[in-house]
Design a protein around this motif. Structure first.
Motif, PDB file in Angstrom:
ATOM      1  N   SER A   1      63.521 -60.353  -2.595  1.00 16.89           N
ATOM      2  CA  SER A   1      63.931 -59.669  -1.366  1.00 16.89           C
ATOM      3  C   SER A   1      65.381 -59.229  -1.440  1.00 16.89           C
ATOM      4  CB  SER A   1      63.736 -60.586  -0.164  1.00 16.89           C
ATOM      5  OG  SER A   1      62.371 -60.876   0.005  1.00 16.89           O
TER       6      SER A   1
ATOM      7  N   GLN B   1      60.327 -57.671   4.393  1.00 14.40           N
ATOM      8  CA  GLN B   1      59.451 -58.837   4.398  1.00 14.40           C
ATOM      9  C   GLN B   1      59.280 -59.377   5.825  1.00 14.40           C
ATOM     10  OE1 GLN B   1      60.692 -61.949   1.727  1.00 14.40           O
ATOM     11  NE2 GLN B   1      58.784 -63.068   1.971  1.00 14.40           N
TER      12      GLN B   1
ATOM     13  N   ASP C   1      58.087 -54.994   0.461  1.00 12.17           N
ATOM     14  CA  ASP C   1      58.315 -56.425   0.274  1.00 12.17           C
ATOM     15  C   ASP C   1      57.168 -57.192   0.923  1.00 12.17           C
ATOM     16  OD1 ASP C   1      59.378 -58.859  -0.298  1.00 12.17           O
ATOM     17  OD2 ASP C   1      61.358 -58.451   0.548  1.00 12.17           O
ATOM     18  N   GLU C   2      56.220 -57.577   0.123  1.00 17.40           N
ATOM     19  CA  GLU C   2      55.023 -58.280   0.569  1.00 17.40           C
ATOM     20  C   GLU C   2      54.313 -57.574   1.735  1.00 17.40           C
ATOM     21  OE1 GLU C   2      55.140 -62.457   0.640  1.00 17.40           O
ATOM     22  OE2 GLU C   2      56.933 -62.578  -0.612  1.00 17.40           O
TER      23      GLU C   2
HETATM   24 MG   LIG Z   1      61.281 -62.392  -0.140  1.00 13.32          MG
END
Ligand SMILES: [Mg+2]
Ligand SMILES: Nc1ncnc2c1ncn2[C@@H]1O[C@H](COP(=O)(O)OP(=O)(O)OP(=O)(O)O)[C@@H](O)[C@H]1O
Lengths: 246, 338
Positions: A43, A85, A168-169
């Motif tokens: 991240s 995220q 991010d995810e």
């Molecule tokens: Mg992360």
């Protein structure tokens, strides 16, 4: 020439060395999977590319020329969009308001410009439809499910025509149907010449859409391999440290 | 996927996006100002039986004029509270702005300059508050508490602790603006009505309003979305101060005199009115109609106690009681929702 080129990117938060000398390149139409254990620095790297903070050391080049992103808007103006995220949404606003936050559609009446709610609702609805997400543009984010919130964050990247999309995810909280749509979206982005960096803990997703996979371990890059030349087992070993590097 | 399933998907999606959660009335039913408004009506109905004077035009004239000043200030305060801030300096600022207006007009500069000086003083105070809060990142409570003391003190120094009742050549116009009425409605009430509509528009249709609400919801997210958070916060404090300055200008005109004690402890009433009107101290919530409705409820309580022959000493008790009840109501409704 590569679209994005990182050279020796290092980031320290006081005594914590989150990233150490990261080199990474990505070209148009390419998707890179960024993997690593919790706290590996994924991240942090994404946030540096998105202009949240400057690296402690190292260079970022876009199309060969060095850039300094002092704020997120600088990165956005250079064609970089990001799904954070933690999603970075305002709970007290509607889904559509969040999608357009900072980029509101306005109408003019003489010298007065005002928010064009109708246009924003319609455009947001279109984006959610494209993502096959059952997200109602008029709902407050506060009342939405985790997957719907994720759809809102992803829809934001679709407002402009970015060169590079950082995710991010993005599939952490969503259903099978929507995961397929996000992966589909990544395929479409690649086909239209966009570059994507996908941070994910889901090995099958990375192996399905990415051309390359980079592995971070405790702030250093330990591998950067073509998907065709590696396997989920090897990547798992690299993430955990069972395999030193490759 | 076959054609039919695709079509039905499209249809479902269509119905999802066009579905409005609720009608306008249903939406209003969910807001705090609506319920406070119901309380207003209820008190009014009860009072019309208790007192013959209550429903008279004269009494309404007085009630509306009295709460107009608080309502105007509460409009600005609701913007500040929407960003999860607070402005304790508005009462002292009234004293300062009132004295500045008085001194400028007493010196014979006329009402135009008087007004500019009044709003200028207010804007400077708001600017200092805003810069310390947004850029130096000090707590709003502390900054504006300090300003509460400083602004009052400066008002005392520049007024030399004397009352001003001579407003120069434009005295008559000045007193007309604050003290008279048009079509039977007191001028400050006109100002409040117009400002309420303007604020309603701002919260609903302006980008700035949208940004203020976003900052109240999640300042970090607003920042990441490219909103100039610091500048918007400064502008919010300037706006709140300007509302207080405007209220001072009208109030001094009505009184026909000004001392440096003008607006003493008004900040408490303004904050109470704002909270009763539905503002949430955690930020992110704002209603334009909440400000006048909250201020109206407080004035109505005062007026009702007076007409019902209850000792005026009870007044603050009931204001406090309603404040707590309003917040309690809000919490109960929130619990019911989640
Ligand atoms: Mg992360
Ligand atoms: N703002 C910050 N201040 C101090 N330390 C930070 C900050 N942001 C991140 N870190 C530290 O940097 C390291 C890397 O964090 P990062 O969020 O990049 O990990 P990650 O790879 O994204 O992990 P996850 O998979 O859990 O999301 C962690 O040790 C974290 O504690």
């Amino acid at each position: 020439m590569s679209l994005l080129q990182l050279e020796g990117v290092t980031k320290s938060f006081g005594a914590i060395h989150a990233l150490q000398g990261i080199d990474l390149t990505i070209s148009e139409g390419e998707a890179v999977g960024l993997m690593g254990d919790n706290g590996a620095g994924k991240s942090t790297l994404m946030r540096i590319i998105a202009g949240n903070f400057l690296p402690t050391a190292g260079k970022i080049r876009i199309n060969g020329s060095e850039v300094h992103f002092n704020k997120p808007v600088d990165a956005r103006n250079n064609g970089i969009e990001i799904v954070y995220q933690d999603l970075a949404l305002c709970n007290n606003l509607t889904a559509a308001a969040n999608v357009f936050l900072g980029r509101e559609i306005r109408k003019k009446f003489g010298p007065i410009s005002y928010l064009d709610h109708k246009a924003m609702f319609e455009k947001a609805a279109e984006l959610f439809r494209e993502l096959k997400s059952e997200t109602r543009p008029r709902d407050l984010v506060k009342q939405m499910s985790g997957g719907q919130r994720q759809a809102v964050a992803i829809a934001r990247t679709r407002l402009s025509d970015p060169k590079l999309v950082l995710m991010d995810e993005p599939t952490a909280a969503i259903s099978v149907r929507q995961v397929a749509e996000v992966l589909n979206l990544i395929h479409r982005l690649k086909d239209s010449g966009h570059a994507v960096i996908l941070v994910s803990h889901r090995m099958p997703d990375v192996f399905e859409v990415c051309d390359r996979v980079s592995v971070l371990r405790r702030g250093t890059k330990v591998a950067d391999k073509q998907i065709s030349e590696t396997s989920p087992e090897e990547v798992t070993g690299l993430i955990t440290g069972a395999i030193e590097n490759a | 996927m076959t054609d039919t399933t695709q079509k039905s998907h499209a249809e479902i999606d269509e119905s999802i996006t066009s579905r409005q959660e609720m009608s306008g009335l249903q939406a209003a039913l969910k807001t705090q100002p609506f319920w406070v408004f119901i309380a207003l009506i209820a008190i009014g109905v009860v009072m019309s039986f208790i007192s013959d004077v209550f429903l008279t035009e004269r009494n309404f004239f007085n009630i509306t004029r009295n709460f107009a000043f608080f309502g105007i200030m509460a409009l600005g305060m609701s913007a500040v509270i929407c960003t999860a801030g607070i402005d304790l300096s508005v009462g002292s600022l009234m004293g300062l702005a009132g004295i500045v207006t008085g001194l400028v007009m007493q010196a014979g500069y006329g009402i135009g300059f008087g007004f500019i000086a009044c709003m200028g003083a207010a804007a400077i105070v708001g600017l200092i508050n805003g810069i310390l809060i947004a850029y130096v990142r000090m707590a709003p409570f502390v900054v504006t508490l300090g300003m509460l003391a400083m602004a009052r003190s400066i008002a005392m120094v520049i007024s030399n602790n004397k009352m001003i009742y001579d407003f120069g050549p434009d005295q008559e116009l000045f007193e007309w603006i604050g003290g008279e009425s048009v079509f039977g409605v007191p001028n400050p009430v006109w100002v409040l009505m117009i400002l309420t509509v303007v604020f309603w528009w701002v919260w609903r249709y302006s980008t700035w309003g949208r940004w203020v609400i976003a900052i109240g919801g999640n300042a970090d997210a607003a920042k990441l979305a490219g909103i100039p958070v610091e500048r918007v916060i400064v502008s919010v404090y300037v706006l709140c101060s300007c509302c207080a300055g405007l209220a001072a200008f009208l109030l001094v005109g009505w009184f026909g005199s000004v001392t440096n004690a003008l607006g003493l402890t008004y900040e408490l009433n303004v904050i109470a009115a704002t909270v009763i009107g539905g503002a949430n101290l955690m930020g992110g919530v704002v209603y334009a109609f909440g400000a006048p409705i909250g201020a109206a409820l407080m004035e109505l309580i005062r007026n009702s106690l007076l007409l019902a022959g209850i000792d005026a000493l009870w007044q603050q008790f009931f204001v406090g009681l309603f404040l707590i009840l309003a917040v309690l109501l809000e919490q109960i409704r929130n619990r019911g929702r989640s």
